[in-house]
Design a protein around this motif. Structure first.
Motif, PDB file in Angstrom:
ATOM      1  N   VAL A 199      28.134 -48.185  -8.660  1.00 10.44           N
ATOM      2  CA  VAL A 199      28.074 -47.013  -9.530  1.00 10.44           C
ATOM      3  C   VAL A 199      28.592 -45.809  -8.753  1.00 10.44           C
ATOM      4  O   VAL A 199      28.048 -45.476  -7.691  1.00 10.44           O
ATOM      5  CB  VAL A 199      26.644 -46.734 -10.035  1.00 10.44           C
ATOM      6  CG1 VAL A 199      26.627 -45.497 -10.944  1.00 10.44           C
ATOM      7  CG2 VAL A 199      26.086 -47.939 -10.776  1.00 10.44           C
ATOM      8  N   ASN A 241      25.231 -39.768 -13.057  1.00  5.08           N
ATOM      9  CA  ASN A 241      25.105 -41.009 -13.830  1.00  5.08           C
ATOM     10  C   ASN A 241      23.683 -41.574 -13.824  1.00  5.08           C
ATOM     11  O   ASN A 241      23.485 -42.783 -13.718  1.00  5.08           O
ATOM     12  CB  ASN A 241      26.066 -42.083 -13.300  1.00  5.08           C
ATOM     13  CG  ASN A 241      27.513 -41.805 -13.651  1.00  5.08           C
ATOM     14  OD1 ASN A 241      27.802 -41.356 -14.744  1.00  5.08           O
ATOM     15  ND2 ASN A 241      28.408 -42.075 -12.719  1.00  5.08           N
ATOM     16  N   GLU A 274      21.536 -41.791 -16.220  1.00  2.00           N
ATOM     17  CA  GLU A 274      21.296 -42.655 -17.374  1.00  2.00           C
ATOM     18  C   GLU A 274      21.885 -44.046 -17.152  1.00  2.00           C
ATOM     19  O   GLU A 274      21.305 -45.050 -17.572  1.00  2.00           O
ATOM     20  CB  GLU A 274      21.877 -42.019 -18.635  1.00  2.00           C
ATOM     21  CG  GLU A 274      21.152 -40.755 -19.086  1.00  2.00           C
ATOM     22  CD  GLU A 274      21.720 -40.188 -20.371  1.00  2.00           C
ATOM     23  OE1 GLU A 274      22.688 -40.779 -20.914  1.00  2.00           O
ATOM     24  OE2 GLU A 274      21.204 -39.156 -20.842  1.00  2.00           O
ATOM     25  N   THR A 275      23.036 -44.099 -16.486  1.00  2.00           N
ATOM     26  CA  THR A 275      23.652 -45.396 -16.179  1.00  2.00           C
ATOM     27  C   THR A 275      22.757 -46.204 -15.255  1.00  2.00           C
ATOM     28  O   THR A 275      22.565 -47.415 -15.444  1.00  2.00           O
ATOM     29  CB  THR A 275      25.034 -45.198 -15.533  1.00  2.00           C
ATOM     30  OG1 THR A 275      25.884 -44.513 -16.443  1.00  2.00           O
ATOM     31  CG2 THR A 275      25.659 -46.536 -15.160  1.00  2.00           C
ATOM     32  N   SER A 304      19.793 -47.554 -17.192  1.00  2.00           N
ATOM     33  CA  SER A 304      20.173 -48.684 -18.041  1.00  2.00           C
ATOM     34  C   SER A 304      20.390 -49.956 -17.225  1.00  2.00           C
ATOM     35  O   SER A 304      19.992 -51.053 -17.641  1.00  2.00           O
ATOM     36  CB  SER A 304      21.445 -48.350 -18.826  1.00  2.00           C
ATOM     37  OG  SER A 304      21.231 -47.256 -19.692  1.00  2.00           O
ATOM     38  N   LEU A 305      21.034 -49.808 -16.069  1.00  2.00           N
ATOM     39  CA  LEU A 305      21.268 -50.974 -15.220  1.00  2.00           C
ATOM     40  C   LEU A 305      19.963 -51.603 -14.755  1.00  2.00           C
ATOM     41  O   LEU A 305      19.795 -52.829 -14.809  1.00  2.00           O
ATOM     42  CB  LEU A 305      22.112 -50.573 -14.007  1.00  2.00           C
ATOM     43  CG  LEU A 305      23.612 -50.415 -14.229  1.00  2.00           C
ATOM     44  CD1 LEU A 305      24.273 -49.835 -12.990  1.00  2.00           C
ATOM     45  CD2 LEU A 305      24.249 -51.763 -14.584  1.00  2.00           C
TER      46      LEU A 305
END
Length: 338
Positions: A285, A292, A294-295, A298-299
């Motif tokens: 990432v 990031n 939120e990324t 989610s991951l």
């Protein structure tokens, strides 16, 4: 009585440059001590936490009183009279290496992306999986090239932990963003994960200026806790997933069989992180220009929550991609160059 050879490690650490150069130098230093060398770490303004790490490794510290990275630095380092010099750092200037080369010093450079300004080292170590001989075709003198994860320099405690059968704790997530976390991401990441049904284990590096703020965030998040530096490897080894700055910590996690989310926090980490993702033991990432968060949330949720064998596949890739013997291999090769 046979005189012991002396290996001099030249590396620095600070909140600006992080602690990675010193930590991997110490990992190599441990292996060189095991091979019969006396080992010295030569450094300028070494932080207290790194002094303690060197002490635990049995490595002597020499405090250099000079302007860093140039000719004066080279002369001060050579005055230690080592049999071999290992240089790790991106900021060493061309005139530093010119001094070494003119004096025909037997020196090793630890590199990542051809940042080194050395032109005639005896040995080049690049432990990253994206390293290739073509990256160093411009060097003279036919240096020995030690390239790839087979030469990953791991600390003794990692090597020893890798040999143990550690029980993994389901949904335990380990968070460690380097020695300084200069992007100040630890607190926001911990806060963003507060709604997940996970155990959060948080490590704060020795040059991190945000410790108090991170402690406050951790205290506010259920099922999260700070750990002592002394427990870092034990806690990492029992984790299901690690969120790490994409430096040498990726290799430590992989050697322990722990899948990771590798955060690219600096330009020099791009090649290592993306190649680790290709191998399969880490998810990359890029947070250099955008956090990031939120990324990352989610991951973590997806990797831990989906019954798709993702974690098991990543653990298998880690076991196949790296072992704990890289430091010894490097040490053996350096010994042959003397």
């Amino acid at each position: 009585m046979v005189d012991r050879k002396v290996a001099v490690l030249r590396a620095d650490a600070s909140g600006l440059i992080g602690v990675g150069h010193v930590m991997r130098s110490l990992a190599l230093g441990e292996a060189m001590r095991d091979a019969g060398f006396d080992v010295v770490l030569a450094s300028v303004d070494l932080p207290a936490g790194m002094r303690e790490e060197a002490r635990k490794c049995g490595i002597t510290i020499v405090d250099l009183n000079c302007v860093q990275f140039g000719a004066d630095d080279a002369l001060a380092t050579l005055a230690i009279n080592g049999n071999v010099l290992v240089v790790d750092g991106y900021l060493f200037e061309r005139n530093f290496f010119e001094i070494l080369e003119i004096k025909k010093t037997n020196f090793v450079v630890i590199d990542d992306n051809v940042e080194t300004k050395a032109l005639a080292p005896s040995v080049v170590i690049n432990q990253n999986p994206h390293a290739t001989p073509e990256m160093y075709a411009h060097l003279s003198g036919d240096p020995m090239l030690l390239l790839g994860l087979q030469y990953a320099m791991l600390r003794r405690e990692v090597r020893e932990a890798a040999k143990l059968s550690v029980v993994l704790i389901a949904k335990k997530v380990f968070v460690a963003l380097g020695g300084s976390d200069f992007l100040k991401l630890t607190g926001p990441i911990v806060h963003a994960l507060k709604d997940l049904d996970i155990e959060l284990c948080v490590a704060v590096g020795p040059t991190n200026s945000q410790r108090q703020q991170i402690e406050e965030v951790v205290q506010s998040v259920p099922h999260s806790r700070m750990i002592l530096q002394a427990d870092y490897i034990t806690e990492l080894a029992s984790s299901s997933l690690a969120i790490l700055a994409a430096g040498s910590s990726l290799w430590e996690a992989a050697a322990l069989g722990v899948p990771s989310i590798g955060l690219i926090v600096a330009d020099n980490q791009l090649g290592a992180s993306t190649s680790s993702e290709k191998i399969g033991f880490s998810i990359s990432v890029d947070v250099r220009n955008n956090a990031n968060i939120e990324t990352i949330h989610s991951l973590v949720e997806n990797v831990l929550g989906l019954p798709n064998q993702t974690l098991e596949k990543m653990r298998t890739a880690a076991e196949n991609g790296i072992d704990e013997n890289g430091s010894s291999r490097v040490c053996d090769e350096i010994g042959q160059s003397l």
